[in-house]
Design a protein around this motif. Structure first.
Motif, mmCIF file in Angstrom:
data_model
loop_
_atom_site.group_PDB
_atom_site.id
_atom_site.type_symbol
_atom_site.label_atom_id
_atom_site.label_comp_id
_atom_site.label_asym_id
_atom_site.label_seq_id
_atom_site.Cartn_x
_atom_site.Cartn_y
_atom_site.Cartn_z
ATOM 1 N N PRO A 24 0.827 -1.211 0.000
ATOM 2 C CA PRO A 24 0.000 0.000 0.000
ATOM 3 C C PRO A 24 0.861 1.261 0.000
ATOM 4 O O PRO A 24 1.891 1.315 0.683
ATOM 5 N N ILE A 25 0.457 2.277 -0.762
ATOM 6 C CA ILE A 25 1.200 3.535 -0.776
ATOM 7 C C ILE A 25 1.226 4.154 0.617
ATOM 8 O O ILE A 25 2.237 4.735 1.029
ATOM 9 N N GLU A 26 0.123 4.002 1.373
ATOM 10 C CA GLU A 26 0.088 4.552 2.737
ATOM 11 C C GLU A 26 1.196 3.950 3.600
ATOM 12 O O GLU A 26 1.758 4.629 4.467
ATOM 13 N N LYS A 27 1.519 2.680 3.367
ATOM 14 C CA LYS A 27 2.582 2.035 4.129
ATOM 15 C C LYS A 27 3.943 2.653 3.777
ATOM 16 O O LYS A 27 4.795 2.837 4.655
ATOM 17 N N ILE A 28 4.139 2.981 2.501
ATOM 18 C CA ILE A 28 5.393 3.620 2.085
ATOM 19 C C ILE A 28 5.511 5.007 2.713
ATOM 20 O O ILE A 28 6.581 5.398 3.191
ATOM 21 N N ILE A 29 4.382 5.741 2.731
ATOM 22 C CA ILE A 29 4.391 7.079 3.333
ATOM 23 C C ILE A 29 4.711 6.986 4.822
ATOM 24 O O ILE A 29 5.554 7.725 5.350
ATOM 25 N N THR A 30 4.061 6.063 5.516
ATOM 26 C CA THR A 30 4.252 5.915 6.965
ATOM 27 C C THR A 30 5.684 5.533 7.315
ATOM 28 O O THR A 30 6.248 6.024 8.303
ATOM 29 N N ASN A 31 6.283 4.659 6.492
ATOM 30 C CA ASN A 31 7.620 4.130 6.815
ATOM 31 C C ASN A 31 8.745 4.791 6.044
ATOM 32 O O ASN A 31 9.866 4.291 6.035
ATOM 33 N N ASP A 38 15.123 8.177 0.243
ATOM 34 C CA ASP A 38 13.894 8.950 0.335
ATOM 35 C C ASP A 38 13.054 8.679 -0.915
ATOM 36 O O ASP A 38 13.458 9.018 -2.023
ATOM 37 N N PRO A 39 11.859 8.045 -0.764
ATOM 38 C CA PRO A 39 11.051 7.729 -1.945
ATOM 39 C C PRO A 39 10.556 8.957 -2.695
ATOM 40 O O PRO A 39 10.103 8.840 -3.833
ATOM 41 N N GLU A 40 10.659 10.143 -2.064
ATOM 42 C CA GLU A 40 10.260 11.369 -2.754
ATOM 43 C C GLU A 40 11.427 12.020 -3.501
ATOM 44 O O GLU A 40 11.258 13.078 -4.105
ATOM 45 N N GLU A 86 5.429 11.795 -5.133
ATOM 46 C CA GLU A 86 5.079 13.061 -4.501
ATOM 47 C C GLU A 86 3.908 12.745 -3.582
ATOM 48 O O GLU A 86 2.770 12.587 -4.024
ATOM 49 N N PHE A 87 4.215 12.595 -2.295
ATOM 50 C CA PHE A 87 3.195 12.135 -1.362
ATOM 51 C C PHE A 87 2.242 13.266 -0.968
ATOM 52 O O PHE A 87 2.670 14.379 -0.675
ATOM 53 N N LYS A 88 0.966 12.946 -0.983
ATOM 54 C CA LYS A 88 -0.063 13.840 -0.473
ATOM 55 C C LYS A 88 -0.975 13.019 0.417
ATOM 56 O O LYS A 88 -1.161 11.819 0.204
ATOM 57 N N SER A 89 -1.564 13.675 1.403
ATOM 58 C CA SER A 89 -2.350 12.946 2.396
ATOM 59 C C SER A 89 -3.554 12.241 1.783
ATOM 60 O O SER A 89 -4.037 11.235 2.300
ATOM 61 N N THR A 90 -4.046 12.759 0.661
ATOM 62 C CA THR A 90 -5.239 12.164 0.042
ATOM 63 C C THR A 90 -4.897 11.038 -0.932
ATOM 64 O O THR A 90 -5.792 10.323 -1.392
ATOM 65 N N LEU A 91 -3.630 10.883 -1.259
ATOM 66 C CA LEU A 91 -3.227 9.917 -2.288
ATOM 67 C C LEU A 91 -3.144 8.511 -1.701
ATOM 68 O O LEU A 91 -2.410 8.257 -0.747
ATOM 69 N N LYS A 92 -3.887 7.595 -2.290
ATOM 70 C CA LYS A 92 -3.873 6.212 -1.845
ATOM 71 C C LYS A 92 -3.764 5.283 -3.042
ATOM 72 O O LYS A 92 -4.087 5.654 -4.170
ATOM 73 N N TYR A 94 -1.788 1.242 -4.460
ATOM 74 C CA TYR A 94 -0.962 0.063 -4.202
ATOM 75 C C TYR A 94 0.157 -0.046 -5.229
ATOM 76 O O TYR A 94 -0.048 0.235 -6.418
ATOM 77 N N CYS A 95 1.315 -0.463 -4.756
ATOM 78 C CA CYS A 95 2.435 -0.786 -5.643
ATOM 79 C C CYS A 95 2.505 -2.303 -5.796
ATOM 80 O O CYS A 95 2.631 -3.023 -4.798
ATOM 81 N N LEU A 96 2.410 -2.766 -7.017
ATOM 82 C CA LEU A 96 2.611 -4.183 -7.310
ATOM 83 C C LEU A 96 4.049 -4.321 -7.794
ATOM 84 O O LEU A 96 4.353 -3.999 -8.952
ATOM 85 N N VAL A 97 4.933 -4.705 -6.898
ATOM 86 C CA VAL A 97 6.357 -4.775 -7.232
ATOM 87 C C VAL A 97 6.740 -6.229 -7.474
ATOM 88 O O VAL A 97 6.265 -7.132 -6.789
ATOM 89 N N PHE A 98 7.604 -6.438 -8.481
ATOM 90 C CA PHE A 98 7.999 -7.809 -8.780
ATOM 91 C C PHE A 98 9.376 -7.830 -9.417
ATOM 92 O O PHE A 98 9.805 -6.906 -10.100
ATOM 93 N N SER A 99 10.069 -8.916 -9.154
ATOM 94 C CA SER A 99 11.441 -9.085 -9.620
ATOM 95 C C SER A 99 11.468 -9.481 -11.087
ATOM 96 O O SER A 99 10.447 -9.871 -11.669
ATOM 97 N N GLU A 100 12.640 -9.419 -11.681
ATOM 98 C CA GLU A 100 12.784 -9.825 -13.081
ATOM 99 C C GLU A 100 12.507 -11.318 -13.239
ATOM 100 O O GLU A 100 11.923 -11.749 -14.236
ATOM 101 N N ARG A 101 12.891 -12.118 -12.252
ATOM 102 C CA ARG A 101 12.632 -13.554 -12.325
ATOM 103 C C ARG A 101 11.135 -13.828 -12.355
ATOM 104 O O ARG A 101 10.665 -14.656 -13.131
#
Length: 292
Positions: A24-31, A38-40, A86-92, A94-101
Motif C-alpha cells: 500500500p502507498i500509505e505504508k510507504i508514506i508511513t515508513n 527517500d522515496p520522494e 510526490e506524497f499527499k495525504s489524500t493519495l492512496k 498500491y504498488c505491485l512490485v515484482f522481480s525480473e525472475r
C-alpha cells in the motif's frame, strides 16, 4: 539529494514471498523515514513496479517527467527507470512490485511481442486511466485477496495467473487509450534495434550502422520507427543516449567530463554540445535543475 543515486533492489518484507509483493502507498508514506533512501527523491529501480492509484490526486516522477495521477490511474515502471513519489495525504493506492525472475516466469508462455509491449516506455506513455466500471478493478481486488491468503494450495501459481489476467485487462484498455501496435514483424525489428542500441550505443550512434547490423535498409528502419512511435531511427538513438546521460548525471559523484567518456564521446566538449542541443541545458545546468 544524496551523493549517489539510490539503486533500489527488490527486497521483500514477506517470508513467503516469491518475487512479488503488493505494498500500500500509505505504508510507504508511513515508513518512508525507515528506508535507506527517500522515496520522494529520484531513485532507480532494479525491479518492475505497477502502481494503481485508488484515491486522491498527485504527481509521479518518471524518467525526468512529472505525470499527474488521479483515482484509477495505472502507472507502469520498468526496471532501470528513475522515479520519485510526490506524497499527499489524500493519495492512496498500491504498488505491485515484482522481480525480473517473476516477470520472466509469469510471461514465459505468452507471445514475445506482447511481453515486449508491456513495460516499454518507448512505445507507450507509462500512464493509463482505468474506467470506473472496468473489469480490471474486479481482478485487482481478487488478486489482493488471493495474495493475502498465504497458506492456500498452489498460492504462487494462483497469484501469477491472476496477475497475468490483470495485465491482460490493462492491455485491452491500452488499445482504446493509446495507439495499438498490431504489426508484429515491425515490433520484432524495433525490439532488435533497441537491444542492439542498448549494447552498442557507447561506440556507435549512427542509424545507418544499426540498419546494416539488422540487415535492413536505412529507409526501412526509419519507416518502422516512424510507424511505431512517430520518430526517426536517429531520434530514437538520440533520445536513448540523452536518457542514459540524464540517469547518470543525477548521480552527483560522476562529473560530466567523466560521463562524456563513459558514453563514448571523444571529448567532454562534444558531449556538452550534444546534450545542450537536445535538452537546451548544459549537463551541469541539468544537474542543478534536478536538485531543485
Amino acid at each position: 539529494m544524496k551523493h549517489q543515486l539510490p539503486h533500489i533492489e527488490f527486497k521483500s518484507g514477506e517470508d513467503s514471498n516469491f518475487g512479488f509483493e503488493i505494498v500500500p502507498i500509505e505504508k510507504i508514506i508511513t515508513n518512508k523515514h525507515k528506508f535507506d533512501h527517500d522515496p520522494e527523491q529520484p531513485h532507480q529501480l532494479k525491479f518492475y513496479n505497477l502502481i494503481f492509484f485508488t484515491e486522491g490526486t498527485g504527481r509521479h516522477f518518471v524518467d525526468f517527467e512529472w505525470y499527474t495521477v488521479n483515482k484509477n490511474s495505472l502507472l507502469y515502471l520498468t526496471k532501470e527507470q528513475v522515479n520519485a513519489f510526490e506524497f499527499k495525504s489524500t493519495l492512496k493506492g498500491y504498488c505491485l512490485v515484482f522481480s525480473e525472475r517473476f516477470f520472466v516466469n509469469s510471461f514465459a508462455h505468452l507471445p514475445n511481442d506482447f511481453v515486449f509491449r508491456l513495460f516499454n516506455p518507448q512505445l507507450f506513455s507509462p500512464l493509463i486511466q482505468i474506467p470506473e466500471d472496468s473489469e480490471f478493478k474486479t481482478y485487482f481486488k481478487l488478486l489482493q485477496q488471493e495474495y493475502n491468503r498465504k497458506q492456500i494450495f498452489n498460492h504462487k501459481a494462483i497469484v501469477e495467473s491472476l496477475f497475468i489476467i490483470l495485465l491482460s485487462k490493462a492491455e485491452q484498455l491500452k488499445q482504446h487509450q493509446t495507439k495499438h501496435i498490431k504489426e508484429s514483424s515491425q515490433l520484432r525489428l524495433f525490439q532488435r534495434f533497441t537491444r542492439k542500441l542498448d549494447d552498442q550505443f557507447t561506440f556507435q550512434r549512427s542509424a545507418e550502422y544499426y540498419a546494416q547490423e539488422l540487415a535492413v535498409s536505412y529507409k526501412h528502419l526509419n519507416y518502422v520507427c516512424k510507424a511505431l512511435i512517430n520518430k526517426t531511427a536517429k531520434q530514437v538513438i538520440n533520445d536513448f543516449i540523452i536518457l542514459q546521460a540524464k540517469r547518470n548525471l543525477i548521480n552527483s559523484n560522476l562529473k560530466s567530463s567523466e560521463l562524456a567518456y563513459k558514453l563514448g564521446f571523444e571529448a567532454p566538449t562534444n558531449f556538452t554540445k550534444y546534450f545542450k542541443k537536445y535538452t537546451g541545458l548544459t549537463p551541469n545546468s541539468f544537474k542543478k535543475s534536478i536538485k531543485k
